[in-house]
Design an enzyme around this catalytic site. Sequence first.
Site, PDB file in Angstrom:
ATOM      1  CE  LYS A 120      13.044 142.514  37.234  1.00  0.00           C
ATOM      2  NZ  LYS A 120      12.719 141.824  35.979  1.00  0.00           N
ATOM      3  CG  ASP A 160      15.016 139.251  37.072  1.00  0.00           C
ATOM      4  OD1 ASP A 160      14.515 139.436  35.953  1.00  0.00           O
ATOM      5  OD2 ASP A 160      16.199 139.579  37.327  1.00  0.00           O
TER       6      ASP A 160
HETATM    7  P1  NDP Z   1      18.853 132.826  36.903  1.00  0.00           P
HETATM    8  O1  NDP Z   1      19.198 133.277  38.264  1.00  0.00           O
HETATM    9  O2  NDP Z   1      18.030 131.612  36.725  1.00  0.00           O
HETATM   10  O3  NDP Z   1      20.181 132.641  36.025  1.00  0.00           O
HETATM   11  C1  NDP Z   1      21.065 133.681  35.827  1.00  0.00           C
HETATM   12  C2  NDP Z   1      22.277 133.151  35.087  1.00  0.00           C
HETATM   13  O4  NDP Z   1      23.110 134.240  34.718  1.00  0.00           O
HETATM   14  C3  NDP Z   1      23.129 132.224  35.947  1.00  0.00           C
HETATM   15  O5  NDP Z   1      23.798 131.319  35.133  1.00  0.00           O
HETATM   16  C4  NDP Z   1      24.094 133.229  36.589  1.00  0.00           C
HETATM   17  O6  NDP Z   1      25.312 132.655  37.047  1.00  0.00           O
HETATM   18  C5  NDP Z   1      24.345 134.177  35.446  1.00  0.00           C
HETATM   19  N1  NDP Z   1      24.651 135.496  35.978  1.00  0.00           N
HETATM   20  C6  NDP Z   1      23.866 136.279  36.756  1.00  0.00           C
HETATM   21  N2  NDP Z   1      24.501 137.400  37.095  1.00  0.00           N
HETATM   22  C7  NDP Z   1      25.721 137.334  36.542  1.00  0.00           C
HETATM   23  C8  NDP Z   1      26.847 138.192  36.544  1.00  0.00           C
HETATM   24  N3  NDP Z   1      26.836 139.354  37.197  1.00  0.00           N
HETATM   25  N4  NDP Z   1      27.934 137.807  35.834  1.00  0.00           N
HETATM   26  C9  NDP Z   1      27.958 136.632  35.167  1.00  0.00           C
HETATM   27  N5  NDP Z   1      26.933 135.774  35.146  1.00  0.00           N
HETATM   28  C10 NDP Z   1      25.832 136.121  35.820  1.00  0.00           C
HETATM   29  O7  NDP Z   1      18.134 134.089  36.211  1.00  0.00           O
HETATM   30  P2  NDP Z   1      17.238 134.133  34.893  1.00  0.00           P
HETATM   31  O8  NDP Z   1      17.682 133.121  33.927  1.00  0.00           O
HETATM   32  O9  NDP Z   1      15.827 134.163  35.325  1.00  0.00           O
HETATM   33  O10 NDP Z   1      17.573 135.599  34.352  1.00  0.00           O
HETATM   34  C11 NDP Z   1      18.610 135.853  33.414  1.00  0.00           C
HETATM   35  C12 NDP Z   1      18.360 137.175  32.722  1.00  0.00           C
HETATM   36  O11 NDP Z   1      17.099 137.144  32.053  1.00  0.00           O
HETATM   37  C13 NDP Z   1      18.280 138.402  33.643  1.00  0.00           C
HETATM   38  O12 NDP Z   1      18.789 139.523  32.958  1.00  0.00           O
HETATM   39  C14 NDP Z   1      16.789 138.581  33.858  1.00  0.00           C
HETATM   40  O13 NDP Z   1      16.461 139.917  34.208  1.00  0.00           O
HETATM   41  C15 NDP Z   1      16.279 138.226  32.466  1.00  0.00           C
HETATM   42  N6  NDP Z   1      14.884 137.823  32.375  1.00  0.00           N
HETATM   43  C16 NDP Z   1      14.372 136.817  33.131  1.00  0.00           C
HETATM   44  C17 NDP Z   1      13.053 136.443  32.992  1.00  0.00           C
HETATM   45  C18 NDP Z   1      12.467 135.293  33.729  1.00  0.00           C
HETATM   46  O14 NDP Z   1      11.299 134.971  33.476  1.00  0.00           O
HETATM   47  N7  NDP Z   1      13.195 134.624  34.625  1.00  0.00           N
HETATM   48  C19 NDP Z   1      12.155 137.152  32.056  1.00  0.00           C
HETATM   49  C20 NDP Z   1      12.824 138.145  31.249  1.00  0.00           C
HETATM   50  C21 NDP Z   1      14.133 138.468  31.431  1.00  0.00           C
HETATM   51  P3  NDP Z   1      25.472 132.325  38.609  1.00  0.00           P
HETATM   52  O15 NDP Z   1      24.496 131.223  38.872  1.00  0.00           O
HETATM   53  O16 NDP Z   1      26.886 131.949  38.775  1.00  0.00           O
HETATM   54  O17 NDP Z   1      25.104 133.589  39.337  1.00  0.00           O
HETATM   55  O1  2IT Z   2      12.243 140.697  33.309  1.00  0.00           O
HETATM   56  C1  2IT Z   2      11.147 140.086  33.271  1.00  0.00           C
HETATM   57  O2  2IT Z   2      10.325 140.292  32.375  1.00  0.00           O
HETATM   58  C2  2IT Z   2      10.877 139.097  34.312  1.00  0.00           C
HETATM   59  N1  2IT Z   2      11.736 138.865  35.164  1.00  0.00           N
HETATM   60  C3  2IT Z   2       9.554 138.399  34.354  1.00  0.00           C
HETATM   61  C4  2IT Z   2       8.517 139.234  35.067  1.00  0.00           C
HETATM   62  C5  2IT Z   2       7.196 138.566  35.310  1.00  0.00           C
HETATM   63  O3  2IT Z   2       6.364 139.234  35.939  1.00  0.00           O
HETATM   64  O4  2IT Z   2       6.968 137.432  34.893  1.00  0.00           O
END
Ligand code: NDP
Ligand code: 2IT
Length: 447
Positions: A120, A160
């Site tokens: 990461k 992420d």
């Molecule tokens: P994005 O940046 O696309 O979206 C994140 C969302 O969560 C936004 O709406 C953001 O609001 C909100 N958010 C982030 N931090 C906070 C906080 N501290 N308090 C309140 N709201 C918050 O990220 P992703 O959708 O990609 O990721 C979301 C989660 O999923 C994370 O935990 C990530 O690690 C996990 N994840 C992502 C993967 C991926 O493929 N993208 C795969 C597996 C897990 P704002 O825009 O206002 O910051």
């Molecule tokens: O938390 C996760 O699994 C991710 N942000 C996706 C990682 C990846 O390599 O696609």
Amino acid sequence: MKSVYEDVIKRDPNQPEFHQAVEEVLDSLSPVIKLHPEYLPVVRSIVEAERIIQFKVPWYDDNGVLHVNRGFRIQMNSAIGPYKGGLRFHHSVNQSILKFLAFEQVFKNSLTGLPMGGGKGGSDFNPKGKSDQEVMRFCQSFMMELFRHIGENLDVPAGDIGVGGREIGYLFGMYKKLANEFTGILTGKGPSYGGSLIRPEATGYGLVYFAKEMLSTKNKSFEGAKCSISGSGNVAQFAAEKVIDLGGKVVTMSDSSGWIYDPAGIDREKLAWIMDLKNIHRGRISEYADKFTGSSFTKSEPEPSLNGLWAVNVDVALPCATQNEINAEEAKMLAANNVIAVAEGANMPCTPEAVGVFHQYGILFAPGKASNAGGVATSGLEMSQNSLRLSWSREEVDDRLQKIMIDIHKNAFDTAKKYGLPGDYVAGANIAGFLKVAEAMTAQGLI
Ligand code: NDP
Ligand code: 2IT
């Protein structure tokens, strides 16, 4: 096991998120160590990152002012494949958060059944309010250092929080220029330059495929189910889309400023509006309540507390924003409303106390390392397509994703049962993920 945990705390006393992730896994592994005491050295070794890289990221804003951020890459474990995992750009990023994420990634990637180790990275850069040019200059500076530490057979980053298609494009362009070669060095690329179809959708879709399997163990489905989702980013958007596809009704979404409630349900049209708001205009979720009558917006403070989102009466809850967004009190609100299932789209959004509440009330609970593994699994499929120099159709990738999520569910479910903890997906996922990595580490001589 207790001494392993104490050593982890002694070595890095100021890393609470990392301690939290380690403690949960160690708890689950106790029955494994009873059966396989030979794996105790593996446990001692698996909690230590193979390599940690920290570097300076200087960049100039549009007014010519210099900013200096920190960049990181945690190369946690490469026993079963090259390091693989996302990059997070968020003001809160530090070593503790990235180590917890890298640690979780090791077990998650193992569960996908694909040959990927865990890693990461990211930066404390805050992309909010920055122009495209500023984001580009930051990404280029970040990659100027990161490029010497990654490689298609060494470490393959992805997105992420705060890192989506735009950032991956800028990062990829700089890598290609520096390395002077075109490889599949990052996943989540655009489809015109090697990205896999369905990768943007994969985490959210995969989450709902997993939750569907959980519900079916209780003869339930998404048809007519009311569902609360937090976040409105990549994972939340496509989780919402798949819930709607399966006949469910999504009534909440959020961002870091607060959450919206739409009792009529966020339908396809409203979701398309949210996607445009978030992905193109980079606006705030509060604007939803101004646009759609009958919906409301509630401000939340402090981050990541959502002041009431989890009190909404639903059948399924999908936290898709960030770590530790559901505490015990909020878990009790969900329990009081007879929620059937909670599946983590985000990484570690439920505190250990919240998970305790779900188990106490017999609520189906899926840990992120199992239920959000569809994103990295599809990244693995992107790596395969890049190696083959082929692109699979949407249907082909979606079919593989569904199969992988069904397999992860079965593996976690069966493993929990085998170890005498039926229905405990946390134990099942941790044990199943661990066993494959432990075998590989042992075979390779624990070096
Ligand atoms: P994005 O940046 O696309 O979206 C994140 C969302 O969560 C936004 O709406 C953001 O609001 C909100 N958010 C982030 N931090 C906070 C906080 N501290 N308090 C309140 N709201 C918050 O990220 P992703 O959708 O990609 O990721 C979301 C989660 O999923 C994370 O935990 C990530 O690690 C996990 N994840 C992502 C993967 C991926 O493929 N993208 C795969 C597996 C897990 P704002 O825009 O206002 O910051
Ligand atoms: O938390 C996760 O699994 C991710 N942000 C996706 C990682 C990846 O390599 O696609």
